[in-house]
Design a protein around this motif. Structure first.
Motif, PDB file in Angstrom:
ATOM      1  N   CYS A  27     -28.331  78.110 -39.085  1.00 55.06           N
ATOM      2  CA  CYS A  27     -28.686  76.894 -39.834  1.00 55.06           C
ATOM      3  C   CYS A  27     -28.979  77.253 -41.287  1.00 55.06           C
ATOM      4  O   CYS A  27     -29.637  78.259 -41.560  1.00 55.06           O
ATOM      5  CB  CYS A  27     -29.913  76.219 -39.226  1.00 55.06           C
ATOM      6  N   CYS A  79     -34.830  73.765 -39.760  1.00 56.67           N
ATOM      7  CA  CYS A  79     -33.821  72.726 -39.515  1.00 56.67           C
ATOM      8  C   CYS A  79     -34.158  71.989 -38.217  1.00 56.67           C
ATOM      9  O   CYS A  79     -34.502  72.608 -37.212  1.00 56.67           O
ATOM     10  CB  CYS A  79     -32.456  73.402 -39.397  1.00 56.67           C
ATOM     11  N   HIS A  84     -32.010  70.164 -36.659  1.00 60.63           N
ATOM     12  CA  HIS A  84     -30.721  70.067 -35.953  1.00 60.63           C
ATOM     13  C   HIS A  84     -30.307  68.616 -35.735  1.00 60.63           C
ATOM     14  O   HIS A  84     -29.593  68.301 -34.795  1.00 60.63           O
ATOM     15  CB  HIS A  84     -30.746  70.802 -34.603  1.00 60.63           C
ATOM     16  N   CYS A 127     -25.790  72.905 -40.159  1.00 64.85           N
ATOM     17  CA  CYS A 127     -26.639  73.167 -38.991  1.00 64.85           C
ATOM     18  C   CYS A 127     -25.857  73.955 -37.935  1.00 64.85           C
ATOM     19  O   CYS A 127     -24.816  73.504 -37.444  1.00 64.85           O
ATOM     20  CB  CYS A 127     -27.138  71.845 -38.409  1.00 64.85           C
ATOM     21  N   GLY A 128     -26.361  75.121 -37.590  1.00 65.03           N
ATOM     22  CA  GLY A 128     -25.699  75.993 -36.614  1.00 65.03           C
ATOM     23  C   GLY A 128     -25.671  75.404 -35.210  1.00 65.03           C
ATOM     24  O   GLY A 128     -24.740  75.649 -34.447  1.00 65.03           O
ATOM     25  N   VAL A 129     -26.697  74.649 -34.884  1.00 64.58           N
ATOM     26  CA  VAL A 129     -26.766  74.051 -33.544  1.00 64.58           C
ATOM     27  C   VAL A 129     -25.704  72.968 -33.406  1.00 64.58           C
ATOM     28  O   VAL A 129     -24.977  72.907 -32.405  1.00 64.58           O
ATOM     29  CB  VAL A 129     -28.185  73.494 -33.264  1.00 64.58           C
TER      30      VAL A 129
HETATM   31 ZN   LIG Z   1     -29.918  73.203 -37.333  1.00 63.74          ZN
END
Ligand SMILES: [Zn+2]
Ligand SMILES: Nc1nc2c(ncn2[C@@H]2O[C@H](COP(=O)(O)OP(=O)(O)O)[C@@H](O)[C@H]2O)c(=O)[nH]1
Ligand SMILES: [Mg+2]
Length: 292
Positions: free
Chosen positions: A247, A252, A254, A260-262
């Motif tokens: 992220c 974050c 999410h 955002c990595g999620v």
């Molecule tokens: Zn995130």
């Protein structure tokens, strides 16, 4: 004598001892003085008053490993949540709420889908996939076909487990198979109401064997998360952990932040959309809840 409180009703505590069965006990005044209220699950020392009538006094409560608030029970090692694989279809929102609530109380949870006989192999792998990926032990059982019992016994072995799940999923049927003396009422909810036996029960521990106990909690149909800030929620969705490092923003949520990595993992199918949707729903619920 040493034992474990399995039930408390109107000032009486029922203490299960391995060698001599269940004693009906009072807790002497020392507990009132020391402000300790005995809890179901407490390991206690009792003085026997009458061996014939199986009565005694609780004279010591051993220190607790933990103390759950919902349900009120001490020394819980783990939780087992039971849903039906079908009829009724699993309510994933309720399941995720339960998992968050147990995570919050730091209780490890295993998930059992009963009524395995009603679904195919593919559906089973789908369910196992979703929750296995979140780090939960997932098992399948069928009370009807008496399947999955060995695995259930293995999970429960020598532990105190709180068992929960909505009505009608087959909890009582499974408990009767695990402990034939339990004599739990089973059947359709409508039948139980017609017979007038669908009453709310006290939470109690059922002795399975040796040091194996289960806590049968009344069925639930809704669950309200308490004592949690919305920012905290993500830590209970364990499968997010792996992607949070990607992220862009520290902290974050999410939900709406760019980079955002999620959500990227969600887009790539690495995170279950059902789990993510439930996360967003619970997040909004916690965020907009009125603070009293
Ligand atoms: Zn995130
Ligand atoms: N097909 C199927 N039906 C089941 C199974 N286990 C329980 N049932 C049925 O589901 C209904 C509810 O069971 P019960 O044990 O009372 O559920 P509880 O409310 O969770 O305690 C009853 O009609 C049972 O016969 C199962 O493994 N397969
Ligand atoms: Mg039941």
């Amino acid at each position: 004598m040493q034992g474990k409180i399995i039930k408390g009703i109107a000032g009486f505590y029922y203490v299960h001892t391995e060698d001599a069965g269940v004693f009906e006990c009072k807790a002497k005044g020392i507990f009132r003085k020391e402000k300790i209220k005995p809890l179901v699950g407490d390991n206690v020392e009792i003085d026997i008053i009458s061996p014939e009538e199986q009565t005694g006094n609780i004279v010591k409560i051993h220190s607790r490993k933990n103390e759950l608030i919902r349900p009120a029970v001490a020394n819980v090692d783990q939780a087992l949540v039971i849903f039906a694989a079908d009829k009724p279809k699993p309510n994933f929102n309720l399941l995720d709420r339960f998992l968050v609530m147990m995570g919050q109380q730091q209780v490890e949870t295993a998930i059992c889908f009963n009524k395995q006989d009603l679904i195919g192999e593919q559906e089973q792998e789908h369910l196992r996939g979703i929750y296995g990926a979140c780090g939960y032990q997932v098992l399948f059982a069928s009370a009807k076909e008496e399947a999955g019992l060995a695995e259930l016994h293995q999970i429960l072995g020598q532990k105190t487990t709180t068992v929960a799940g909505p009505s009608g999923v087959g909890k009582s049927s499974l408990i009767n198979l695990l402990q034939p003396d339990a004599g739990m009422e089973t059947g359709d909810i409508s039948e139980k109401i017609a017979r007038g036996k669908h009453t709310t029960r006290h939470s109690q521990l059922i002795h399975i064997k040796g040091q194996t106990y289960i806590m049968d909690t009344p069925g639930f149909s809704s669950m309200y998360l308490l004592g949690m800030e919305h920012q905290e929620l993500k830590s209970y969705f364990r499968e997010f952990g792996e992607y949070e490092g990607n992220c862009r923003f520290l902290g974050c949520s999410h939900i709406h932040e760019p980079g955002c990595g999620v959500r990227e993992a969600l887009g790539e199918g690495k995170i279950s959309p059902v789990r993510y949707e439930n996360y967003v729903m619970l997040y909004e619920e916690l965020k907009h809840r009125k603070k009293y």
